[in-house]
Design a protein around this motif. Sequence first.
Motif, PDB file in Angstrom:
ATOM      1  N   PRO A  73       0.819  -1.215   0.000  1.00  0.00           N
ATOM      2  CA  PRO A  73       0.000   0.000   0.000  1.00  0.00           C
ATOM      3  C   PRO A  73       0.854   1.267   0.000  1.00  0.00           C
ATOM      4  O   PRO A  73       0.814   2.087   0.907  1.00  0.00           O
ATOM      5  N   ILE A  74       1.651   1.378  -1.052  1.00  0.00           N
ATOM      6  CA  ILE A  74       2.570   2.502  -1.225  1.00  0.00           C
ATOM      7  C   ILE A  74       2.374   3.047  -2.625  1.00  0.00           C
ATOM      8  O   ILE A  74       2.157   2.277  -3.574  1.00  0.00           O
ATOM      9  N   GLU A  75       2.447   4.351  -2.766  1.00  0.00           N
ATOM     10  CA  GLU A  75       2.289   4.963  -4.080  1.00  0.00           C
ATOM     11  C   GLU A  75       3.430   5.946  -4.333  1.00  0.00           C
ATOM     12  O   GLU A  75       4.029   6.485  -3.404  1.00  0.00           O
ATOM     13  N   GLY A  76       3.729   6.152  -5.604  1.00  0.00           N
ATOM     14  CA  GLY A  76       4.789   7.058  -6.005  1.00  0.00           C
ATOM     15  C   GLY A  76       5.007   6.915  -7.495  1.00  0.00           C
ATOM     16  O   GLY A  76       4.740   5.866  -8.082  1.00  0.00           O
ATOM     17  N   ASP A  77       5.494   7.955  -8.112  1.00  0.00           N
ATOM     18  CA  ASP A  77       5.652   7.969  -9.565  1.00  0.00           C
ATOM     19  C   ASP A  77       7.008   7.411  -9.977  1.00  0.00           C
ATOM     20  O   ASP A  77       8.061   7.939  -9.601  1.00  0.00           O
ATOM     21  N   ASN A  78       6.968   6.306 -10.749  1.00  0.00           N
ATOM     22  CA  ASN A  78       8.169   5.760 -11.389  1.00  0.00           C
ATOM     23  C   ASN A  78       9.205   5.246 -10.389  1.00  0.00           C
ATOM     24  O   ASN A  78      10.409   5.303 -10.650  1.00  0.00           O
ATOM     25  N   TYR A  79       8.751   4.748  -9.254  1.00  0.00           N
ATOM     26  CA  TYR A  79       9.656   4.203  -8.230  1.00  0.00           C
ATOM     27  C   TYR A  79       9.755   2.688  -8.336  1.00  0.00           C
ATOM     28  O   TYR A  79       8.942   2.030  -8.993  1.00  0.00           O
ATOM     29  N   VAL A  80      10.763   2.143  -7.645  1.00  0.00           N
ATOM     30  CA  VAL A  80      10.933   0.703  -7.483  1.00  0.00           C
ATOM     31  C   VAL A  80      10.865   0.389  -5.994  1.00  0.00           C
ATOM     32  O   VAL A  80      11.376   1.152  -5.164  1.00  0.00           O
ATOM     33  N   TYR A  81      10.226  -0.725  -5.653  1.00  0.00           N
ATOM     34  CA  TYR A  81      10.077  -1.126  -4.250  1.00  0.00           C
ATOM     35  C   TYR A  81      10.881  -2.389  -3.974  1.00  0.00           C
ATOM     36  O   TYR A  81      10.776  -3.373  -4.722  1.00  0.00           O
ATOM     37  N   ILE A  82      11.670  -2.379  -2.922  1.00  0.00           N
ATOM     38  CA  ILE A  82      12.425  -3.562  -2.506  1.00  0.00           C
ATOM     39  C   ILE A  82      11.580  -4.360  -1.522  1.00  0.00           C
ATOM     40  O   ILE A  82      11.294  -3.909  -0.413  1.00  0.00           O
TER      41      ILE A  82
END
Length: 249
Positions: free
Chosen positions: A70-79
């Motif tokens: 449940p995380i949002e952001g533009d053009n990011y990558v999540y580890i």
Amino acid sequence: MEHQWIDLTVETVESEHLCCAIADKKHQAGVQSKKQWLKQRFEEGHVFRKLDARGKVLIEYAPLETAWVPIEGDNYVYIYCLWVAGSFKGQGLAKELLESCIADVKAKHKAGVCVLSSKKKKPYLSDAKFFKRFGFEVADTAPNDFELLALSFDGSMPRFVSTAKAFEIGEKDLTIYYGMQCPFLINSVEQVRSYCETNAIPLRLVAIDSLEKAKALPFVPANYAVFQNGKFVTHQLLNENLFKKKLGL
């Protein structure tokens, strides 16, 4: 010594071990479930990189838009996970894995990379001090000391979805949310389910089985969460003994 790394693919995932649960037979159902989940994620840009050795050394990350969190952001990558365990510690492998991820994210012209952590050390979460040494900063915070750390390349920052900061649900029955991403989940849930059934304890199980469900969760740690009387209890995976201890049974 030069380390050899393997990036899992749809073609190789069945023949490779997943590091986390290599030989433990009670988790093999979870391993197969995770492999099926991975097969559907690779086409979305999901990366599972592991050491070419029999050990728990891996990093797993994905584009934030398709990451089951449940995380949002533009053009990011999540580890999702960075794990170096046992005799492999102290060899610089965690540093090598994170640097390879950062290089990959930059090469793909992403805005940055983020990871779930906490102010105080918590089970299954990345160590904030380690990531901060690479320039990660606190991008957002949530109840129970959870933090979203981010390394931004363009000044933008990701954030928790607002509903994820609730840490409350309307249902009063004992409730466990569980995701698809961790091989240990199936055995954990089955132990608790069996105990509750034997002892006539009402239990509500909620499978986080879609991206849409994961993005709309009422809590931050998207893999697993236990609620009692509508209140968040823990994100720590519980076997039968831990379950009885945590809930005072």
